[in-house]
Structure formats: structure tokens, C-alpha cells
Scaffold this motif. Structure first.
Motif, mmCIF file in Angstrom:
data_model
loop_
_atom_site.group_PDB
_atom_site.id
_atom_site.type_symbol
_atom_site.label_atom_id
_atom_site.label_comp_id
_atom_site.label_asym_id
_atom_site.label_seq_id
_atom_site.Cartn_x
_atom_site.Cartn_y
_atom_site.Cartn_z
ATOM 1 N N SER A 1 -1.196 -58.816 20.006
ATOM 2 C CA SER A 1 -2.542 -58.855 19.438
ATOM 3 C C SER A 1 -3.311 -57.658 19.995
ATOM 4 O O SER A 1 -3.399 -57.495 21.214
ATOM 5 N N ILE A 2 -3.841 -56.844 19.093
ATOM 6 C CA ILE A 2 -4.557 -55.629 19.483
ATOM 7 C C ILE A 2 -6.010 -55.751 19.035
ATOM 8 O O ILE A 2 -6.283 -56.208 17.918
ATOM 9 N N VAL A 3 -6.933 -55.330 19.884
ATOM 10 C CA VAL A 3 -8.349 -55.292 19.527
ATOM 11 C C VAL A 3 -8.904 -53.947 19.989
ATOM 12 O O VAL A 3 -8.503 -53.425 21.033
ATOM 13 N N CYS A 4 -9.759 -53.353 19.185
ATOM 14 C CA CYS A 4 -10.399 -52.102 19.582
ATOM 15 C C CYS A 4 -11.875 -52.147 19.172
ATOM 16 O O CYS A 4 -12.246 -52.871 18.247
ATOM 17 N N TYR A 5 -12.681 -51.390 19.867
ATOM 18 C CA TYR A 5 -14.121 -51.429 19.697
ATOM 19 C C TYR A 5 -14.680 -50.070 19.306
ATOM 20 O O TYR A 5 -14.047 -49.040 19.496
ATOM 21 N N ARG A 6 -15.883 -50.103 18.738
ATOM 22 C CA ARG A 6 -16.703 -48.946 18.430
ATOM 23 C C ARG A 6 -15.981 -47.902 17.585
ATOM 24 O O ARG A 6 -15.498 -48.210 16.509
ATOM 25 N N ASN A 7 -15.923 -46.653 18.061
ATOM 26 C CA ASN A 7 -15.355 -45.553 17.265
ATOM 27 C C ASN A 7 -13.880 -45.768 16.965
ATOM 28 O O ASN A 7 -13.409 -45.469 15.860
ATOM 29 N N THR A 8 -13.141 -46.276 17.939
ATOM 30 C CA THR A 8 -11.718 -46.539 17.714
ATOM 31 C C THR A 8 -11.546 -47.608 16.640
ATOM 32 O O THR A 8 -10.670 -47.505 15.778
ATOM 33 N N ALA A 9 -12.393 -48.626 16.665
ATOM 34 C CA ALA A 9 -12.342 -49.698 15.663
ATOM 35 C C ALA A 9 -12.613 -49.148 14.270
ATOM 36 O O ALA A 9 -11.926 -49.498 13.302
ATOM 37 N N GLU A 10 -13.603 -48.289 14.148
ATOM 38 C CA GLU A 10 -13.934 -47.706 12.847
ATOM 39 C C GLU A 10 -12.807 -46.813 12.343
ATOM 40 O O GLU A 10 -12.452 -46.841 11.168
#
Length: 145
Positions: A56-65
Motif C-alpha cells: 500500500s503506497i500513499v503520497c502527499y502534496r506535489n508527489t500526490a498530484e
């Protein structure tokens, strides 16, 4: 002084399309599943064996976009990040549950972009060139943990 390291490096294929949401502070969060596989031949039978591990991978902010815009199901990626375990309550039973996931700091697409309907995607790089978009640095001050 004691030091510790929490570093994860994975190379695998996306098992589903990335799902982007917006946190209450307005920042993007994207999650997806990543498959890593190991293949070998059984010494006794000579048959090919394979084991697939799902992350399970989660990323935030610029990486998420970036991930939600440019990475699709099936795409091979290189991921760097750290392991994080979070606690939540199961809505149906009310019991505490735990989930360990990789919080990705960097997601880099590998290989050629997938073809769309047999045609090259718009803006495809020339032969021998590989798509390597710049990853903007993440600011940990606004993360929800």
C-alpha cells in the motif's frame, strides 16, 4: 547517540489506478497498490515459481498530484519512502485496526509510457530518451502525521 533508518526502495507495477483525495487542509493525497514479484525455478521439479507481494503506497502534496496525473495502472515505477503504521477504527465493528503503508517521497516512472489505442501519446520523447519528470521537494511541515 543512537541512530535509526526507516527507508524503503521498491520497483514494481501499479495494481490499480491511483486514487487522489484532498485533505481538510487542501493538500492532495494519492494512494495506490504496488506489486513486486519474485520468480525462481523449483530445484526438485524444475517448475517456474512466482511470488507477488502487494504494498500500500500513499503520497502527499506535489508527489500526490504528479502520480494522479502521470502514472496509470500497470506502469512500472521506482519508489523511495518510509514505512508508516497508522491506527484507525473499523466502521463495521468499532475495533481498532492497524495498517502499514509506504509513504512515498519520490515516485519515478520507469520504461516507456504505455501506448494508447496503438498510437504514441502526445509529447512522446525521441527514441532512447526516457520520461523523467522533476520531483519537487516535499515539505514535511504540512503532512498529517
Amino acid at each position: 547517540m543512537s541512530y535509526s533508518v526507516n527507508k524503503v526502495i521498491l520497483v514494481g507495477h501499479l495494481g490499480n489506478a491511483p486514487e487522489q483525495r484532498t485533505m481538510t487542509n487542501g493538500h492532495a493525497v494519492t494512494s495506490f497498490r504496488l506489486a513486486t514479484s519474485k520468480e525462481w525455478r523449483d530445484r526438485e521439479s524444475g517448475e517456474r515459481q512466482e511470488h507477488t507481494e502487494w504494498h500500500s503506497i500513499v503520497c502527499y502534496r506535489n508527489t500526490a498530484e504528479f502520480v494522479s496525473q502521470y502514472i496509470a495502472k500497470g506502469r512500472q515505477v521506482y519508489i523511495e519512502g518510509e514505512l508508516r503504521t497508522r491506527k484507525f477504527q473499523d466502521k463495521s465493528t468499532g475495533t481498532d485496526r492497524y495498517m502499514t503503508e509506504v509513504v512515498a517521497d519520490s515516485v519515478v516512472p520507469l520504461g516507456a509510457r504505455p501506448e494508447q489505442d496503438g498510437k504514441a501519446p502526445a509529447g512522446k520523447q525521441g527514441k532512447g530518451q526516457q520520461e523523467r519528470p522533476a520531483e519537487p521537494p516535499m515539505d514535511d511541515d504540512d503532512l498529517p502525521y
